[in-house]
Design a protein around this motif. Sequence first.
Motif, PDB file in Angstrom:
ATOM      1  N   ILE A 194     -15.707 -19.659  24.804  1.00 31.60           N
ATOM      2  CA  ILE A 194     -14.887 -19.931  23.624  1.00 31.60           C
ATOM      3  C   ILE A 194     -15.588 -21.006  22.790  1.00 31.60           C
ATOM      4  O   ILE A 194     -16.014 -22.035  23.317  1.00 31.60           O
ATOM      5  N   GLY A 195     -15.692 -20.746  21.482  1.00 31.45           N
ATOM      6  CA  GLY A 195     -16.473 -21.646  20.639  1.00 31.45           C
ATOM      7  C   GLY A 195     -17.950 -21.331  20.746  1.00 31.45           C
ATOM      8  O   GLY A 195     -18.803 -22.208  20.614  1.00 31.45           O
ATOM      9  N   ALA A 196     -18.249 -20.045  20.993  1.00 29.69           N
ATOM     10  CA  ALA A 196     -19.637 -19.621  21.182  1.00 29.69           C
ATOM     11  C   ALA A 196     -20.474 -19.819  19.929  1.00 29.69           C
ATOM     12  O   ALA A 196     -21.708 -19.799  19.983  1.00 29.69           O
ATOM     13  N   GLY A 197     -19.828 -20.036  18.771  1.00 30.87           N
ATOM     14  CA  GLY A 197     -20.550 -20.315  17.541  1.00 30.87           C
ATOM     15  C   GLY A 197     -21.276 -21.643  17.551  1.00 30.87           C
ATOM     16  O   GLY A 197     -22.025 -21.953  16.629  1.00 30.87           O
ATOM     17  N   SER A 198     -21.055 -22.447  18.603  1.00 27.41           N
ATOM     18  CA  SER A 198     -21.877 -23.638  18.835  1.00 27.41           C
ATOM     19  C   SER A 198     -23.220 -23.141  19.359  1.00 27.41           C
ATOM     20  O   SER A 198     -23.479 -23.126  20.558  1.00 27.41           O
ATOM     21  N   VAL A 199     -24.070 -22.706  18.430  1.00 31.63           N
ATOM     22  CA  VAL A 199     -25.170 -21.797  18.751  1.00 31.63           C
ATOM     23  C   VAL A 199     -26.166 -22.357  19.756  1.00 31.63           C
ATOM     24  O   VAL A 199     -26.490 -21.716  20.754  1.00 31.63           O
ATOM     25  N   GLY A 200     -26.668 -23.553  19.504  1.00 37.29           N
ATOM     26  CA  GLY A 200     -27.682 -24.109  20.385  1.00 37.29           C
ATOM     27  C   GLY A 200     -27.186 -24.300  21.801  1.00 37.29           C
ATOM     28  O   GLY A 200     -27.883 -23.986  22.776  1.00 37.29           O
ATOM     29  N   PHE A 201     -25.955 -24.812  21.940  1.00 34.01           N
ATOM     30  CA  PHE A 201     -25.417 -25.061  23.267  1.00 34.01           C
ATOM     31  C   PHE A 201     -25.116 -23.751  23.988  1.00 34.01           C
ATOM     32  O   PHE A 201     -25.365 -23.615  25.191  1.00 34.01           O
ATOM     33  N   THR A 215     -21.051  -9.252  24.548  1.00 31.41           N
ATOM     34  CA  THR A 215     -20.094  -8.795  23.538  1.00 31.41           C
ATOM     35  C   THR A 215     -19.662  -9.988  22.704  1.00 31.41           C
ATOM     36  O   THR A 215     -19.777 -11.136  23.142  1.00 31.41           O
ATOM     37  N   ALA A 216     -19.160  -9.715  21.508  1.00 35.31           N
ATOM     38  CA  ALA A 216     -18.706 -10.794  20.625  1.00 35.31           C
ATOM     39  C   ALA A 216     -17.486 -10.330  19.857  1.00 35.31           C
ATOM     40  O   ALA A 216     -17.455  -9.217  19.327  1.00 35.31           O
ATOM     41  N   THR A 260     -16.628 -15.576  21.961  1.00 40.95           N
ATOM     42  CA  THR A 260     -15.538 -15.585  20.985  1.00 40.95           C
ATOM     43  C   THR A 260     -15.580 -16.871  20.179  1.00 40.95           C
ATOM     44  O   THR A 260     -15.944 -17.939  20.689  1.00 40.95           O
ATOM     45  N   ASP A 261     -15.232 -16.742  18.906  1.00 41.94           N
ATOM     46  CA  ASP A 261     -15.238 -17.875  17.996  1.00 41.94           C
ATOM     47  C   ASP A 261     -14.389 -17.504  16.787  1.00 41.94           C
ATOM     48  O   ASP A 261     -14.182 -16.319  16.510  1.00 41.94           O
ATOM     49  N   MET A 262     -13.899 -18.507  16.071  1.00 36.72           N
ATOM     50  CA  MET A 262     -13.141 -18.238  14.852  1.00 36.72           C
ATOM     51  C   MET A 262     -14.053 -17.791  13.711  1.00 36.72           C
ATOM     52  O   MET A 262     -13.620 -17.121  12.782  1.00 36.72           O
ATOM     53  N   SER A 263     -15.333 -18.175  13.775  1.00 38.53           N
ATOM     54  CA  SER A 263     -16.282 -17.859  12.711  1.00 38.53           C
ATOM     55  C   SER A 263     -17.044 -16.581  13.047  1.00 38.53           C
ATOM     56  O   SER A 263     -17.900 -16.577  13.935  1.00 38.53           O
ATOM     57  N   GLU A 264     -16.747 -15.524  12.338  1.00 40.70           N
ATOM     58  CA  GLU A 264     -17.477 -14.270  12.520  1.00 40.70           C
ATOM     59  C   GLU A 264     -18.960 -14.466  12.194  1.00 40.70           C
ATOM     60  O   GLU A 264     -19.840 -13.908  12.860  1.00 40.70           O
ATOM     61  N   HIS A 265     -19.247 -15.278  11.197  1.00 41.26           N
ATOM     62  CA  HIS A 265     -20.623 -15.546  10.787  1.00 41.26           C
ATOM     63  C   HIS A 265     -21.416 -16.172  11.931  1.00 41.26           C
ATOM     64  O   HIS A 265     -22.491 -15.671  12.310  1.00 41.26           O
ATOM     65  N   ASN A 266     -20.897 -17.262  12.505  1.00 43.90           N
ATOM     66  CA  ASN A 266     -21.590 -17.922  13.609  1.00 43.90           C
ATOM     67  C   ASN A 266     -21.685 -17.022  14.830  1.00 43.90           C
ATOM     68  O   ASN A 266     -22.682 -17.023  15.554  1.00 43.90           O
ATOM     69  N   LEU A 267     -20.627 -16.264  15.056  1.00 42.81           N
ATOM     70  CA  LEU A 267     -20.579 -15.374  16.212  1.00 42.81           C
ATOM     71  C   LEU A 267     -21.687 -14.327  16.153  1.00 42.81           C
ATOM     72  O   LEU A 267     -22.357 -14.047  17.160  1.00 42.81           O
ATOM     73  N   GLN A 268     -21.890 -13.757  14.991  1.00 40.71           N
ATOM     74  CA  GLN A 268     -22.921 -12.729  14.856  1.00 40.71           C
ATOM     75  C   GLN A 268     -24.323 -13.325  14.970  1.00 40.71           C
ATOM     76  O   GLN A 268     -25.243 -12.673  15.488  1.00 40.71           O
ATOM     77  N   MET A 269     -24.502 -14.561  14.516  1.00 42.65           N
ATOM     78  CA  MET A 269     -25.807 -15.208  14.657  1.00 42.65           C
ATOM     79  C   MET A 269     -26.144 -15.432  16.127  1.00 42.65           C
ATOM     80  O   MET A 269     -27.248 -15.106  16.578  1.00 42.65           O
ATOM     81  N   ILE A 270     -25.191 -15.970  16.894  1.00 45.37           N
ATOM     82  CA  ILE A 270     -25.491 -16.225  18.299  1.00 45.37           C
ATOM     83  C   ILE A 270     -25.637 -14.919  19.072  1.00 45.37           C
ATOM     84  O   ILE A 270     -26.475 -14.808  19.969  1.00 45.37           O
ATOM     85  N   LYS A 271     -24.889 -13.897  18.701  1.00 49.16           N
ATOM     86  CA  LYS A 271     -25.052 -12.608  19.388  1.00 49.16           C
ATOM     87  C   LYS A 271     -26.446 -12.037  19.151  1.00 49.16           C
ATOM     88  O   LYS A 271     -27.070 -11.492  20.072  1.00 49.16           O
ATOM     89  N   GLN A 272     -26.954 -12.160  17.934  1.00 49.20           N
ATOM     90  CA  GLN A 272     -28.316 -11.691  17.666  1.00 49.20           C
ATOM     91  C   GLN A 272     -29.323 -12.409  18.557  1.00 49.20           C
ATOM     92  O   GLN A 272     -30.246 -11.788  19.104  1.00 49.20           O
ATOM     93  N   ILE A 273     -29.146 -13.704  18.705  1.00 53.19           N
ATOM     94  CA  ILE A 273     -30.074 -14.489  19.521  1.00 53.19           C
ATOM     95  C   ILE A 273     -29.992 -14.054  20.987  1.00 53.19           C
ATOM     96  O   ILE A 273     -31.019 -13.810  21.639  1.00 53.19           O
ATOM     97  N   GLU A 280     -28.619 -22.987   9.819  1.00 51.55           N
ATOM     98  CA  GLU A 280     -28.331 -21.983   8.795  1.00 51.55           C
ATOM     99  C   GLU A 280     -29.603 -21.607   8.036  1.00 51.55           C
ATOM    100  O   GLU A 280     -29.842 -20.437   7.734  1.00 51.55           O
ATOM    101  N   THR A 281     -30.428 -22.595   7.735  1.00 48.15           N
ATOM    102  CA  THR A 281     -31.629 -22.362   6.933  1.00 48.15           C
ATOM    103  C   THR A 281     -32.767 -21.759   7.762  1.00 48.15           C
ATOM    104  O   THR A 281     -33.504 -20.898   7.294  1.00 48.15           O
ATOM    105  N   GLU A 282     -32.891 -22.218   9.005  1.00 48.69           N
ATOM    106  CA  GLU A 282     -34.030 -21.829   9.834  1.00 48.69           C
ATOM    107  C   GLU A 282     -33.678 -20.760  10.872  1.00 48.69           C
ATOM    108  O   GLU A 282     -34.361 -20.640  11.884  1.00 48.69           O
ATOM    109  N   PHE A 283     -32.613 -19.994  10.620  1.00 51.82           N
ATOM    110  CA  PHE A 283     -32.180 -18.997  11.597  1.00 51.82           C
ATOM    111  C   PHE A 283     -33.299 -18.040  12.019  1.00 51.82           C
ATOM    112  O   PHE A 283     -33.431 -17.740  13.209  1.00 51.82           O
TER     113      PHE A 283
END
Length: 488
Positions: free
Chosen positions: A8-15, A65-66, A37-50, A298-301
């Motif tokens: 939960i809070g997986a949008g905390s990408v680095g951690f 899954t995300a 899972t995260d409230m931010s779909e944007h962050n969620l999709q970034m971490i899932k890609q990684i 965000e800039t260096e994704f």
Amino acid sequence: MSFKIAIIGAGSVGFTKKLFTDILCVPEFRDIEFALTDMSEHNLQMIKQILDTIVASNKLPTKVTATTNRREALTGARYVISCVRVGGLEAYADDIRIPLKYGIDQCVGDTICAGGILYGQRNIPVILDFCKDIREVAEPGAKFLNYANPMAMNTWAAIEYGKVDTVGLCHGVQHGAEQIAEVLGAKSVSELDYICSGINHQTWFVDLKLNGRKIGKDELVAAFEAHPVFSQQEKLRIDVLKRFGVYSTESNGHLSEYLPWYRKRPDEITKWIDMSDWIHGETGGYLRHSTETRNWFETEFPQFLASAEKPIDPAKRSNEHASHILEALETGRVYRGHFNLKNNGVITNLPSDAIIESPGFVDRFGINMVSGITIPEACAATCMASINVQRMSVHAAISGDIDLLKLAVLHDPLVGAVSTPEEVWQMVDEMVVAQARWLPQYADAVPAAKERLAKSTVKTREWAGAARRNVRSIDELRAEKAALKQAV
């Protein structure tokens, strides 16, 4: 092995990436599922890609899954890991900004002090929602691993009111041990044997040995004062070591917030902190760092995504507790660490209901704490001041009692050293009104708080703090990273 881990809070990408790669360093865990899972779909999709890139590059069968639907992510999970920040950086900015108007200068503001207490008020209702979902849809007996601050308050609420098997996890002990190993000239932190006990962010190295030889206060003081870097960055911690006789796990900046002596006057703040990095005491330092980190990511994704193509190296597995706990519980391989749990007599001179951080061993039978530890009286006194604030804060968050919340803030050591009761009452009103959208338990109290603020005669000031730095731009960060790389 096949089981499900929900983050939960997986949008905390680095951690999240660190937790993911650590867990996949365990050979038996190749076939597990990670549900993000995260409230931010944007962050969620970034971490899932990684994470998908890591799985593909390492040719693993691991499933990722995300979803923004938390209950869906938690359904059937054996382990639930939380690294949420309720209110995000917007609310966090108020945790730092509003107390500054009343003279309260915080470096981090996420544990106690005015900012940490309000952070807890935002988190606890959400933590209880997590616990409800865990009880209803997770695997029976699921374990909740909480990484989110304020650690003690969140863990206290989850155990006492959420009724879920919960452990709080932090890395302060590991970082403190690494420092001690360095100043003592050890080749590796594995040469140290230590007992570290207290409460989260106020844990103390009460017994310390290097290759079997006991290290005393005088030797440790001399080693820190002789170190060319730590002697400047950790001035406050070294002073506490001299006076208390034991070293604290927490960083110079963090520790300065929990004690009423070092951060109550601007001239004192600048005397004890170091501005080489935010963690050594900078005003709002962690807020600045967090903002820069978010902007950088965000800039260096594309750069982060490219780095995910590297093979997982078990030799680089971090010392974060989560993967080691899961390995011990699932395989029976014993792990020794430091865990946040209800005291229940583990530390003899702290209250039974408090959430303490102390040594324990994990195997397939669970987490087994080492009991009967007595910490030095000065350490216990300092911990007690925070525990009393934490207890009131948890009870206020559960009940929505704004008067109890004000009493909790009033009894905070640093707040009490700086502010009058009238200032505290107004400050809490202002913070509750500013953060009302994240404080559902105080909905009925907000209108009266607004009325009091409209009539208030308590004076405030616009103050940036004793040692504030501006958020750096992406270009400034790039230039600094390039300079450091060239220097190396």
